[in-house]
Design a protein around this motif. Sequence first.
Motif, PDB file in Angstrom:
ATOM      1  N   GLU A 118       0.843  -1.119  -0.060  1.00 25.54           N
ATOM      2  CA  GLU A 118      -0.084  -0.051   0.184  1.00 25.54           C
ATOM      3  C   GLU A 118       0.989   1.298  -0.024  1.00 25.54           C
ATOM      4  OE1 GLU A 118      -3.645  -0.155   2.579  1.00 25.54           O
ATOM      5  OE2 GLU A 118      -2.646  -1.860   3.192  1.00 25.54           O
ATOM      6  N   THR A 119       0.508   2.100  -0.767  1.00 23.62           N
ATOM      7  CA  THR A 119       1.015   3.421  -0.814  1.00 23.62           C
ATOM      8  C   THR A 119       0.100   4.664  -0.626  1.00 23.62           C
ATOM      9  OG1 THR A 119       1.147   3.482  -3.243  1.00 23.62           O
ATOM     10  CG2 THR A 119       3.107   2.566  -2.225  1.00 23.62           C
ATOM     11  N   LYS A 120       0.681   5.760  -0.335  1.00 23.15           N
ATOM     12  CA  LYS A 120      -0.295   7.082  -0.477  1.00 23.15           C
ATOM     13  C   LYS A 120       0.748   8.214  -0.362  1.00 23.15           C
ATOM     14  CE  LYS A 120      -1.658   7.845   4.300  1.00 23.15           C
ATOM     15  NZ  LYS A 120      -2.653   7.771   5.239  1.00 23.15           N
ATOM     16  N   ASN A 121       0.295   9.456  -0.948  1.00 20.57           N
ATOM     17  CA  ASN A 121       0.893  10.805  -0.967  1.00 20.57           C
ATOM     18  C   ASN A 121       0.681  11.280   0.468  1.00 20.57           C
ATOM     19  OD1 ASN A 121       1.182  13.495  -1.832  1.00 20.57           O
ATOM     20  ND2 ASN A 121       2.198  12.359  -3.535  1.00 20.57           N
ATOM     21  N   ILE A 122       1.833  11.515   0.935  1.00 20.32           N
ATOM     22  CA  ILE A 122       1.857  12.752   2.071  1.00 20.32           C
ATOM     23  C   ILE A 122       2.888  13.925   1.718  1.00 20.32           C
ATOM     24  CG2 ILE A 122       2.055  13.005   4.399  1.00 20.32           C
ATOM     25  CD1 ILE A 122       1.778  10.061   4.835  1.00 20.32           C
ATOM     26  N   LEU A 123       2.127  15.244   1.501  1.00 20.25           N
ATOM     27  CA  LEU A 123       2.886  16.429   1.346  1.00 20.25           C
ATOM     28  C   LEU A 123       3.952  16.252   0.198  1.00 20.25           C
ATOM     29  CD1 LEU A 123       4.044  17.223   4.998  1.00 20.25           C
ATOM     30  CD2 LEU A 123       2.016  18.255   3.710  1.00 20.25           C
ATOM     31  N   GLY A 124       3.361  15.415  -1.040  1.00 17.14           N
ATOM     32  CA  GLY A 124       4.208  15.431  -2.020  1.00 17.14           C
ATOM     33  C   GLY A 124       5.088  14.257  -2.089  1.00 17.14           C
ATOM     34  N   TYR A 125       5.228  13.507  -0.905  1.00 16.80           N
ATOM     35  CA  TYR A 125       6.177  12.336  -1.219  1.00 16.80           C
ATOM     36  C   TYR A 125       5.379  10.970  -1.074  1.00 16.80           C
ATOM     37  CZ  TYR A 125       9.836  15.342   0.858  1.00 16.80           C
ATOM     38  OH  TYR A 125      10.609  16.555   0.928  1.00 16.80           O
ATOM     39  N   CYS A 127       4.449   7.372  -0.100  1.00 21.26           N
ATOM     40  CA  CYS A 127       4.825   6.561   1.339  1.00 21.26           C
ATOM     41  C   CYS A 127       4.195   5.479   1.398  1.00 21.26           C
ATOM     42  CB  CYS A 127       4.125   7.531   2.678  1.00 21.26           C
ATOM     43  SG  CYS A 127       4.813   9.223   2.741  1.00 21.26           S
ATOM     44  N   HIS A 128       5.183   4.361   2.230  1.00 26.52           N
ATOM     45  CA  HIS A 128       4.687   3.141   2.054  1.00 26.52           C
ATOM     46  C   HIS A 128       4.309   2.577   3.318  1.00 26.52           C
ATOM     47  CE1 HIS A 128       6.613   2.093  -1.831  1.00 26.52           C
ATOM     48  NE2 HIS A 128       7.454   3.031  -1.313  1.00 26.52           N
ATOM     49  N   LYS A 129       3.336   1.760   3.450  1.00 26.97           N
ATOM     50  CA  LYS A 129       2.606   1.465   4.656  1.00 26.97           C
ATOM     51  C   LYS A 129       3.630   0.325   5.441  1.00 26.97           C
ATOM     52  CE  LYS A 129      -1.513  -0.576   6.782  1.00 26.97           C
ATOM     53  NZ  LYS A 129      -2.956  -1.133   6.338  1.00 26.97           N
ATOM     54  N   ALA A 130       3.641   0.289   6.766  1.00 27.59           N
ATOM     55  CA  ALA A 130       4.381  -0.703   7.431  1.00 27.59           C
ATOM     56  C   ALA A 130       3.658  -0.803   8.917  1.00 27.59           C
ATOM     57  CB  ALA A 130       5.952  -0.323   7.713  1.00 27.59           C
ATOM     58  N   THR A 131       3.899  -1.967   9.450  1.00 26.05           N
ATOM     59  CA  THR A 131       3.210  -2.408  10.666  1.00 26.05           C
ATOM     60  C   THR A 131       4.281  -2.958  11.674  1.00 26.05           C
ATOM     61  OG1 THR A 131       2.312  -4.260   9.920  1.00 26.05           O
ATOM     62  CG2 THR A 131       0.898  -2.449   9.721  1.00 26.05           C
ATOM     63  N   ALA A 132       4.025  -2.850  12.993  1.00 30.97           N
ATOM     64  CA  ALA A 132       5.028  -3.493  13.814  1.00 30.97           C
ATOM     65  C   ALA A 132       4.432  -3.550  15.272  1.00 30.97           C
ATOM     66  CB  ALA A 132       6.369  -2.969  13.719  1.00 30.97           C
ATOM     67  N   GLU A 133       4.637  -4.381  16.394  1.00 33.52           N
ATOM     68  CA  GLU A 133       4.419  -4.206  17.371  1.00 33.52           C
ATOM     69  C   GLU A 133       5.620  -3.620  18.364  1.00 33.52           C
ATOM     70  OE1 GLU A 133       2.541  -6.797  21.258  1.00 33.52           O
ATOM     71  OE2 GLU A 133       1.873  -7.425  19.177  1.00 33.52           O
ATOM     72  N   ILE A 134       5.242  -2.600  19.097  1.00 32.68           N
ATOM     73  CA  ILE A 134       6.229  -2.028  20.011  1.00 32.68           C
ATOM     74  C   ILE A 134       5.836  -1.877  21.222  1.00 32.68           C
ATOM     75  CG2 ILE A 134       8.021  -0.026  20.258  1.00 32.68           C
ATOM     76  CD1 ILE A 134       7.366   0.534  17.268  1.00 32.68           C
ATOM     77  N   ARG A 135       6.338  -2.832  22.420  1.00 34.14           N
ATOM     78  CA  ARG A 135       6.015  -2.634  23.734  1.00 34.14           C
ATOM     79  C   ARG A 135       4.552  -2.462  23.906  1.00 34.14           C
ATOM     80  NH1 ARG A 135      10.945   0.974  25.789  1.00 34.14           N
ATOM     81  NH2 ARG A 135      12.481  -0.844  25.752  1.00 34.14           N
ATOM     82  N   GLY A 136       3.840  -3.462  23.345  1.00 37.10           N
ATOM     83  CA  GLY A 136       2.402  -3.658  23.854  1.00 37.10           C
ATOM     84  C   GLY A 136       1.403  -3.118  22.792  1.00 37.10           C
ATOM     85  N   PHE A 143       5.824   5.643   5.600  1.00 37.27           N
ATOM     86  CA  PHE A 143       7.355   6.070   5.502  1.00 37.27           C
ATOM     87  C   PHE A 143       7.514   6.377   4.032  1.00 37.27           C
ATOM     88  CE2 PHE A 143       7.887   1.652   5.253  1.00 37.27           C
ATOM     89  CZ  PHE A 143       8.993   1.694   4.014  1.00 37.27           C
ATOM     90  N   THR A 144       8.686   7.503   3.864  1.00 40.05           N
ATOM     91  CA  THR A 144       8.968   7.540   2.561  1.00 40.05           C
ATOM     92  C   THR A 144      10.607   7.506   2.454  1.00 40.05           C
ATOM     93  OG1 THR A 144       9.142   9.128   0.713  1.00 40.05           O
ATOM     94  CG2 THR A 144       9.143  10.060   2.932  1.00 40.05           C
ATOM     95  N   SER A 145      11.028   6.781   1.453  1.00 42.28           N
ATOM     96  CA  SER A 145      12.299   6.574   1.260  1.00 42.28           C
ATOM     97  C   SER A 145      12.943   7.416   0.268  1.00 42.28           C
ATOM     98  CB  SER A 145      12.497   5.148   0.323  1.00 42.28           C
ATOM     99  OG  SER A 145      11.573   5.023  -0.737  1.00 42.28           O
ATOM    100  N   GLU A 146      11.971   8.560  -0.136  1.00 44.04           N
ATOM    101  CA  GLU A 146      12.328   9.723  -0.840  1.00 44.04           C
ATOM    102  C   GLU A 146      13.262  10.913   0.003  1.00 44.04           C
ATOM    103  OE1 GLU A 146       8.766  11.318  -2.814  1.00 44.04           O
ATOM    104  OE2 GLU A 146       8.572   9.367  -3.871  1.00 44.04           O
ATOM    105  N   ILE A 147      13.068  10.384   1.298  1.00 48.88           N
ATOM    106  CA  ILE A 147      13.952  11.549   2.319  1.00 48.88           C
ATOM    107  C   ILE A 147      14.640  10.330   2.994  1.00 48.88           C
ATOM    108  CG2 ILE A 147      13.823  12.587   4.363  1.00 48.88           C
ATOM    109  CD1 ILE A 147      11.071  13.588   3.639  1.00 48.88           C
ATOM    110  N   LEU A 164       6.311   9.885   8.095  1.00 51.53           N
ATOM    111  CA  LEU A 164       5.258  11.013   7.772  1.00 51.53           C
ATOM    112  C   LEU A 164       4.041  10.949   8.359  1.00 51.53           C
ATOM    113  CD1 LEU A 164       5.929  12.270   3.992  1.00 51.53           C
ATOM    114  CD2 LEU A 164       7.480  12.371   6.266  1.00 51.53           C
ATOM    115  N   GLU A 165       3.535   9.492   8.816  1.00 47.42           N
ATOM    116  CA  GLU A 165       2.335   9.321   9.643  1.00 47.42           C
ATOM    117  C   GLU A 165       2.379   8.186  10.479  1.00 47.42           C
ATOM    118  OE1 GLU A 165      -2.468   8.869   8.598  1.00 47.42           O
ATOM    119  OE2 GLU A 165      -1.161   9.769   7.163  1.00 47.42           O
TER     120      GLU A 165
END
Length: 251
Positions: A118-125, A127-136, A143-147, A164-165
């Motif tokens: 999944e991708t979407k545009n945020i502020l002209g960049y 972005c790719h969607k990613a998921t993870a569990e962090i401390r519960g 995130f964007t790899s363009e930065i 970016l989100e």
Amino acid sequence: MNHKVVILFIFLLSLNCFSQVTLQNSIEYKLVWLGENYKAFSFSSDNNNLSLLTDDIDFKEGDVNYIANKQHPKFLVNYNRNEDLFYQENSFVGKSEKLKYKLAVDKIKPINWITTKETKNILGYTCHKATAEIRGRKWEVWFTSEISNPIFPWKLKDTPGAILEGSDSEKNFHFTATKILLNKNYVLPKKLESYFISEKDSPTVLYFDVFNADTNQLKQWQSQQIANMNQNVPHGQIPSPRAASFELNFE
């Protein structure tokens, strides 16, 4: 909050022994935390990622002096990329005298982000969607790899690009980038440096100890609130004492 919370900036200064310290890039986020509006900022350099938030929604674009002159951030975390360690202020450690006014050192194991198509545009960049569990908490980020510099809010490290989100699955926390400033070279204000001079040799403590002290104090407060409630009012399911915290548990 005591002004000593800003002592964690010393880990930026330690690289240059109080010479000029610059932070090259920044992202300003709108943060919705349990329905309340905040602003969050991430400042980054090759070696550090500094994350903070403020409840002043009129914080001026890129005005780092505002932090020194008007208020102190509510939440301050510095990630040292070389050490793979987080240094954060102890904003809330109950009654533990040994933990007060010391920087907490935290190490999070590598985060296993699962990237989707999944991708979407945020502020002209893009972005790719990613998921993870962090401390519960389960987190979803864009995130964007363009930065190339991996800027991120809070402790959401290890994505291959700038976040970016981001939000947790329960939508208690939601970061949305509103401004991106690259290659600006923010100079750390002299007034901020003045906070560190008397604190530069301040000892550190383990974040594990801070986490436990926080949790125990929150449990005490929760028990007191329940005891003061009208006994005829059904309590229902008692939430975790850390329900309003970024971290529900400690690995």
